[in-house]
Design an enzyme around this catalytic site. Structure first.
Site, short mmCIF file in Angstrom:
data_model
loop_
_atom_site.label_atom_id
_atom_site.label_comp_id
_atom_site.label_asym_id
_atom_site.label_seq_id
_atom_site.Cartn_x
_atom_site.Cartn_y
_atom_site.Cartn_z
N SER A 1 0.82 -1.20 0.00
CA SER A 1 0.00 0.00 0.00
C SER A 1 0.85 1.25 0.00
O SER A 1 0.41 2.30 -0.45
CB SER A 1 -0.87 0.04 1.26
OG SER A 1 -1.65 -1.12 1.34
N HIS B 1 -1.51 -2.73 -7.05
CA HIS B 1 -2.18 -2.35 -5.80
C HIS B 1 -3.69 -2.48 -5.98
O HIS B 1 -4.35 -1.58 -6.51
CB HIS B 1 -1.78 -0.92 -5.42
CG HIS B 1 -2.31 -0.50 -4.10
ND1 HIS B 1 -2.75 0.77 -3.84
CD2 HIS B 1 -2.51 -1.20 -2.95
CE1 HIS B 1 -3.18 0.84 -2.59
NE2 HIS B 1 -3.04 -0.34 -2.03
N GLU C 1 -4.07 0.15 -8.89
CA GLU C 1 -2.97 1.06 -9.22
C GLU C 1 -1.80 0.19 -9.70
O GLU C 1 -1.35 -0.70 -8.97
CB GLU C 1 -2.54 1.87 -7.99
CG GLU C 1 -3.53 2.97 -7.59
CD GLU C 1 -3.08 3.76 -6.37
OE1 GLU C 1 -3.24 4.98 -6.37
OE2 GLU C 1 -2.59 3.15 -5.40
N ASN D 1 -3.44 6.02 -1.28
CA ASN D 1 -3.13 6.08 0.15
C ASN D 1 -2.46 7.38 0.56
O ASN D 1 -2.54 7.77 1.73
CB ASN D 1 -2.30 4.87 0.57
CG ASN D 1 -3.19 3.64 0.62
OD1 ASN D 1 -4.34 3.72 1.06
ND2 ASN D 1 -2.70 2.53 0.13
#
Ligand code: NAD
Length: 286
Positions: A119, A140, A152, A190
């Site tokens: 992450s 991701h 991602e 994130n």
């Protein structure tokens, strides 16, 4: 390069979701866990995930059954030999991930790809633990994997365009919507969401409002599916903590310091939905 044989190392919340999605699309998948008992739990997690997707009418009983039989689980990392792509989804711990990636690198063929579902940890740090940095990328996925469209795809300065394209194609094959992102800690998602979750916890600590009220403000006032406390429980409080710590390590920005309350919940083992209790209590924990 077309991905035909997939392995996933670390079959918790995310790994089992990735296995579910890939097996439902017809791939044979090997899932590797730390111990035999954990491998058995991972099989149960996959079957629960398939049952939930079946319950929502997204797949048929035959598709769920077929997907389940396409996945095998083991505690033997050597089972990943022969994979075109290995997705690492162990805990968000840089030393653990480097160790696991180094081992994966020694087992799979030189042309195979290694992806991390990290992450927040820079992909270059993980790539440097292998002898194939150009073939190490970020994939991701978002939680719950079966339902969330976004992936991602993280590229590094040494990623070749055809490597990135292979991962984009793989994500599309899984019916996901890939977005290619550069290798900065936290990527896009994130980097924006973690400070928001931490700010919500700090607001609660300051006595601004109780957790339910803060969640209601965000869900009802901003039309989010859930507020920050329910989202933190869904992500896993240990994962939120580790993401914050890893981004603080990288940016040295006080916005990323894990709040005391978050640390306390993690130390108590109250990790969210996956343990049945986090900021809220859940009857249907898996
Ligand atoms: N939870 C989320 O919402 C979310 C979303 C996107 C990405 N991620 C990332 O995905 C990764 C996994 O997160 P998660 O939520 O699935 O965690 P989790 O705690 O649910 O699962 C991690 C799994 O890794 C296994 N594991 C640990 N060491 C291992 C080893 N040496 N070999 C094999 N298996 C091992 C554990 O037994 C566990 O089942 C993390 O990097 C996290 O940051 C999490």
């Amino acid at each position: 390069m077309q991905i035909k044989r997939l392995a996933v190392v670390g079959c918790g919340t995310m790994g089992s979701g990735i296995i579910q999605v890939a097996a439902t699309k017809g791939l044979e998948v090997v899932g590797v866990e730390g111990t035999r008992r954990q491998a058995e739990s991972a099989r149960a997690r996959l079957d629960e995930g398939l049952a939930a997707t079946l319950g929502r009418g997204k797949i048929t009983a035959e598709q769920a059954e077929a997907a389940s039989t396409r996945a095998t689980f083991t505690d033997n990392l050597d089972a990943i030999a022969g994979s075109d792509l290995v997705v690492e989804a162990v805990y968000e711990d840089v030393d653990l991930k480097k160790d696991v990636l180094g081992k994966i690198d020694k087992i799979v063929a030189p042309e195979a790809f290694i992806a991390s579902n990290t992450s927040t940890i820079p992909l270059v740090v993980l790539a440097a633990a292998t002898n194939r940095a150009p073939q190490v990328v970020g994939l991701h996925f978002f939680n719950p994997v079966a339902a969330m469209k976004l992936v991602e795809v993280i590229k590094t300065p040494v990623s070749e365009p055809d490597h990135v394209q292979a991962m984009v194609d793989f994500a599309r094959f899984l019916d996901k919507s890939p977005v290619v992102v550069n290798d900065v800690p936290g990527f896009v998602g994130n980097q924006l969401i973690v400070p928001y979750l931490l700010d919500a916890i700090r607001a609660y600590e300051r006595g601004v409002a109780d957790m339910e009220s803060i969640d209601d403000v965000i869900a009802l006032g901003f039309n989010h599916k859930m507020g920050p406390f329910r989202l933190s429980d869904l992500i896993g409080l240990d994962i939120v903590h580790d993401m914050a710590a890893s981004m603080y390590e990288e940016y040295q920005d006080p916005r990323f310091v894990p709040p005391v309350l978050l640390k306390q919940y993690v130390r108590l083992g109250l990790l969210g939905r996956k343990t049945g209790r986090g900021f809220y209590t859940y009857e249907d924990a898996s």
